[in-house]
Design an enzyme around this catalytic site. Sequence first.
Site, mmCIF file in Angstrom:
data_model
loop_
_atom_site.group_PDB
_atom_site.id
_atom_site.type_symbol
_atom_site.label_atom_id
_atom_site.label_comp_id
_atom_site.label_asym_id
_atom_site.label_seq_id
_atom_site.Cartn_x
_atom_site.Cartn_y
_atom_site.Cartn_z
ATOM 1 N NE ARG A 23 -3.620 0.042 2.581
ATOM 2 C CZ ARG A 23 -4.827 0.034 2.013
ATOM 3 N NH1 ARG A 23 -5.225 1.097 1.324
ATOM 4 N NH2 ARG A 23 -5.615 -1.008 2.103
ATOM 5 C CG ASP A 138 9.671 4.726 -6.138
ATOM 6 O OD1 ASP A 138 10.418 5.288 -5.305
ATOM 7 O OD2 ASP A 138 8.579 4.231 -5.840
#
Length: 322
Positions: A23, A138
Amino acid sequence: MSGPPDLSGQQLAGYRLGRVIGRGGMAVVYQAEDLRLGRTVAVKLLAPELARNDVFRQRFARESKIAAAIDHPNIVPVYEADEADGMLYIAMRYVRGRDLRVLLDGQGPLSVRQTVRITTQVASALDAAHAHDLVHRDVKPGNILIAEGTDSDHPEHVYLTDFGLTKKSLSLTGLTTVGQFVGTLDYVAPEQISGKPVDGRCDVYSLGCVVYEEFTGAPPFRRDDDLALLWAHLNDPPPAVTTLRPDLPAGIDAVLAKALAKTPGERYDSCLAFVAALRAAGEAADARVVPPTPTEVVPVVPEPSAPPMPPDWALPVFRTGR
C-alpha cells in the site's frame, strides 16, 4: 491525494481481489486470482482521481505498454494495464518471496558477495528498461523482490517491480500541489528534486543509495525532516561507507562516491558499469590477501648406519655424582 478504497474480496474486471500485499499513497496492491486463467497474480489499483485526468490516463496507458513489452528475467512481467469501474489497474506476476526491505530488516547489512549478487540483477533490469527509454524513478528496497534461486551459486532470483510510471505522470500533469515532491526521499536523485530532465543515471544514483543501505542497514542520508533530507541529496557528500563498515574493502568508497555524484555526468553511464566497479573493488581486496607461506620442508639426510647396540640389560651402568 486519497488512496484507493479497500476492495478485498471484490471482483475487478477479470480478477478477484484477495489480501492487500502493498500500500502507498497513490496505490494499493492485492494478491488476486485471474478468473480467466486460474492463476495467482498481483493487481495494483491506483487512486480513483488519477483515472479522471485525461493526460494522466493517456501517459499511463502508453508507458504501461512500454513496461509490458520489456521481456527480461529480472523485471516483473506486466500482464495487463487497463481501466475498470472508474479505476486504473495493472495486473502483473505474483512473486513468492520477500522484498529487500524485509531481508535487510531481518538479516541486517549484507556481505559484498551477496550485495553484488542481488544488485547485478537489479542493474541488469534497469539497463534493459533504459534501453527502451524507460526510467524507473523509484528504485528502493521495497521495489526489489527476492525469490528463491536455482542453486547454491544463485541463491536469489531478483525481480524489479513498480516502475515509476505514476510518479512521472503525476509530476507532468499537475496533480501534485506546488512544492510537493512525488517519490521516495531516501533514494531520490538530485535532478529529480530540482525538476531537471532525468535519464538512466537518475536510477544509478538511487541504486547507489540502495547499495549503501545493503552495506550499512540505512541509506546514505538520514535527517530529521524532509527538507533537510532533500538538501543533503542536493549538497552534502555521502559519508564514506567504510566508516560504518571498516571490514569492507576501501575501494568501495570511491565506487559509491561516483554512483552518488550530484551531477549525472559524473556518475557511471549505466547501472551494470556501476556494479562491475563494485565487483572489481571486492575482487581487488580479495587478491591483496596474501596466503600464509607454507612451512618449508627440509629433507632429512639419514646418518650412516651404526653397528647394532647390545640390549639394555647388557650395557654397563655409569653413575655420575654432583
